[in-house]
Scaffold this active site. Structure first.
Site, PDB file in Angstrom:
ATOM      1  N   LYS A  53       1.522  13.882  -1.876  1.00  0.00           N
ATOM      2  CA  LYS A  53       0.491  13.085  -1.202  1.00  0.00           C
ATOM      3  C   LYS A  53       0.534  13.340   0.304  1.00  0.00           C
ATOM      4  O   LYS A  53      -0.503  13.440   0.959  1.00  0.00           O
ATOM      5  CB  LYS A  53       0.694  11.592  -1.516  1.00  0.00           C
ATOM      6  CG  LYS A  53       0.341  11.249  -2.961  1.00  0.00           C
ATOM      7  CD  LYS A  53       0.835   9.898  -3.411  1.00  0.00           C
ATOM      8  CE  LYS A  53       0.605   9.729  -4.920  1.00  0.00           C
ATOM      9  NZ  LYS A  53       1.213   8.558  -5.522  1.00  0.00           N
ATOM     10  N   GLN A  97       4.761   3.380  -4.331  1.00  0.00           N
ATOM     11  CA  GLN A  97       4.832   4.236  -5.516  1.00  0.00           C
ATOM     12  C   GLN A  97       5.416   3.464  -6.695  1.00  0.00           C
ATOM     13  O   GLN A  97       6.467   2.834  -6.596  1.00  0.00           O
ATOM     14  CB  GLN A  97       5.700   5.479  -5.197  1.00  0.00           C
ATOM     15  CG  GLN A  97       5.769   6.506  -6.315  1.00  0.00           C
ATOM     16  CD  GLN A  97       4.445   7.242  -6.564  1.00  0.00           C
ATOM     17  OE1 GLN A  97       3.581   7.322  -5.693  1.00  0.00           O
ATOM     18  NE2 GLN A  97       4.274   7.764  -7.763  1.00  0.00           N
ATOM     19  N   ASP A 120      -4.669   2.064  -3.613  1.00  0.00           N
ATOM     20  CA  ASP A 120      -4.632   2.171  -5.074  1.00  0.00           C
ATOM     21  C   ASP A 120      -5.713   1.339  -5.750  1.00  0.00           C
ATOM     22  O   ASP A 120      -5.959   1.506  -6.951  1.00  0.00           O
ATOM     23  CB  ASP A 120      -3.300   1.616  -5.593  1.00  0.00           C
ATOM     24  CG  ASP A 120      -2.204   2.666  -5.632  1.00  0.00           C
ATOM     25  OD1 ASP A 120      -2.533   3.845  -5.821  1.00  0.00           O
ATOM     26  OD2 ASP A 120      -1.035   2.287  -5.482  1.00  0.00           O
TER      27      ASP A 120
HETATM   28  N1  GUN Z   1       2.645   6.058  -9.957  1.00  0.00           N
HETATM   29  C1  GUN Z   1       1.940   6.778 -10.869  1.00  0.00           C
HETATM   30  N2  GUN Z   1       0.614   6.675 -10.621  1.00  0.00           N
HETATM   31  C2  GUN Z   1       0.491   5.859  -9.553  1.00  0.00           C
HETATM   32  C3  GUN Z   1      -0.626   5.382  -8.818  1.00  0.00           C
HETATM   33  O1  GUN Z   1      -1.791   5.671  -9.100  1.00  0.00           O
HETATM   34  N3  GUN Z   1      -0.325   4.575  -7.763  1.00  0.00           N
HETATM   35  C4  GUN Z   1       0.938   4.222  -7.439  1.00  0.00           C
HETATM   36  N4  GUN Z   1       1.120   3.402  -6.403  1.00  0.00           N
HETATM   37  N5  GUN Z   1       1.992   4.660  -8.099  1.00  0.00           N
HETATM   38  C5  GUN Z   1       1.770   5.486  -9.146  1.00  0.00           C
END
Ligand code: GUN
Length: 294
Positions: A53, A97, A120
């Site tokens: 990311k 995460q 998110d």
């Molecule tokens: N872990 C796996 N997918 C995601 C997501 O879309 N957002 C977050 N914050 N953690 C994740």
């Protein structure tokens, strides 16, 4: 293999280029764009996802701020990191995460995120906006799946989509999104899961099937209507191998299918960037209109 591949890398590259253009336009007005991440513990897969990311941000001209807490972090430690990012003016949007290490209350952490910075779209206020069909940040994987289907002109409106899985990050919000009366959605949606009797019979009714159950090889060719579009969004670990929910041989029956790599994953990452720039644009608009000033 007869199905056409839904190439998420290709579509995501287009979204990333669009985001980079919007970031540049903001920079020209003196506005910088920033994403924050919080990683708790040392799970290698989560660490890798977060690192990607940050790489995506750098490529799009978005600055990034990272908080890495040890696996021993307490609930209060995680919530303190969330408070710091809520207050950090460099951060337009951020994520914690998931999953968090056992013993931490994910729901409490998600509720502590400032909804305006919730990249998110998982804060209850933003999920509520989705339920009501109001504008707000959409959860990244569901938004990415809708964008991917649209990019390949897969007909969604008026069709029957079967979503396998009811998790917070994919299945549940995807079903809500697809049922909304808006372009590229407006579908009949059935949500099923691994606890449903006659799963195959229900999945076979789908013009589009999205598998997000996190159960290796759950979707087999006999469960798919010939000519359907099949999106594999769930994975699970078998030892050190990450295995998709959809068996490879489904490509013999489907008309469209996501590739084993480069399907939904790149789309999720691209939508995260789009949500970040959208948050920055909203912030810039608020600042220009004097919102929040005395
Ligand atoms: N872990 C796996 N997918 C995601 C997501 O879309 N957002 C977050 N914050 N953690 C994740």
């Amino acid at each position: 293999m007869s199905a056409l591949l839904l190439d998420g890398e290709r579509v995501a590259a287009r979204v990333r280029a669009e985001v980079a253009g919007r970031v540049a336009a903001l920079r020209a007005r003196g506005v910088s764009v920033g994403l924050g991440t919080v990683l708790v513990g040392d799970d290698p897969a989560s660490a890798r996802y977060v690192a990607m990311k940050h790489e995506d941000c750098a490529e799009a001209g978005i600055s990034s701020v990272h908080e890495h807490l040890p696996a021993s972090a307490t609930q209060a430690d995680v919530e303190a990191a969330v408070s710091r990012l809520n207050a950090d003016a460099r951060v337009d949007a951020y994520l914690v995460q998931l999953p968090l290490p056992a013993g931490l209350d994910e729901e409490r952490v998600l509720c502590a995120v400032d909804p305006a910075k919730d990249v998110d779209g998982l804060h209850p206020m933003n999920l509520g906006r989705l339920v009501m069909g109001r504008p707000g940040p959409l959860p990244c994987t569901p938004a990415g799946i809708v964008e991917l289907l649209a990019a390949y002109d897969v007909a969604v409106e008026g069709r029957h989509v079967v979503v396998i899985g009811r998790g917070l990050t994919i299945g549940r919000p995807l079903a809500l999104l697809l049922a909304l009366k808006r372009r590229g959605c407006n579908a009949a949606v059935t949500v099923v899961h691994t606890g449903v009797d006659d799963l195959g019979e229900l999945v076979r009714q789908g013009d589009i099937v999205v598998a997000a159950a996190g159960r290796a090889g759950l979707v087999t060719p006999d469960m798919v209507k010939p000519g359907a579009a099949v999106v594999s969004a769930g994975t699970s670990w078998e030892g050190r191998r990450l295995v998709p929910d959809v068996e490879e041989s489904v490509a013999e029956v489907a008309a469209w299918i996501t590739p084993r790599l480069g399907g939904v994953g790149p789309m999720t990452r691209a939508m995260l960037l789009r949500n970040t720039v959208l948050a920055a644009e909203r912030g810039a608009l608020g600042a220009a209109s004097g919102a929040g000033s005395s």
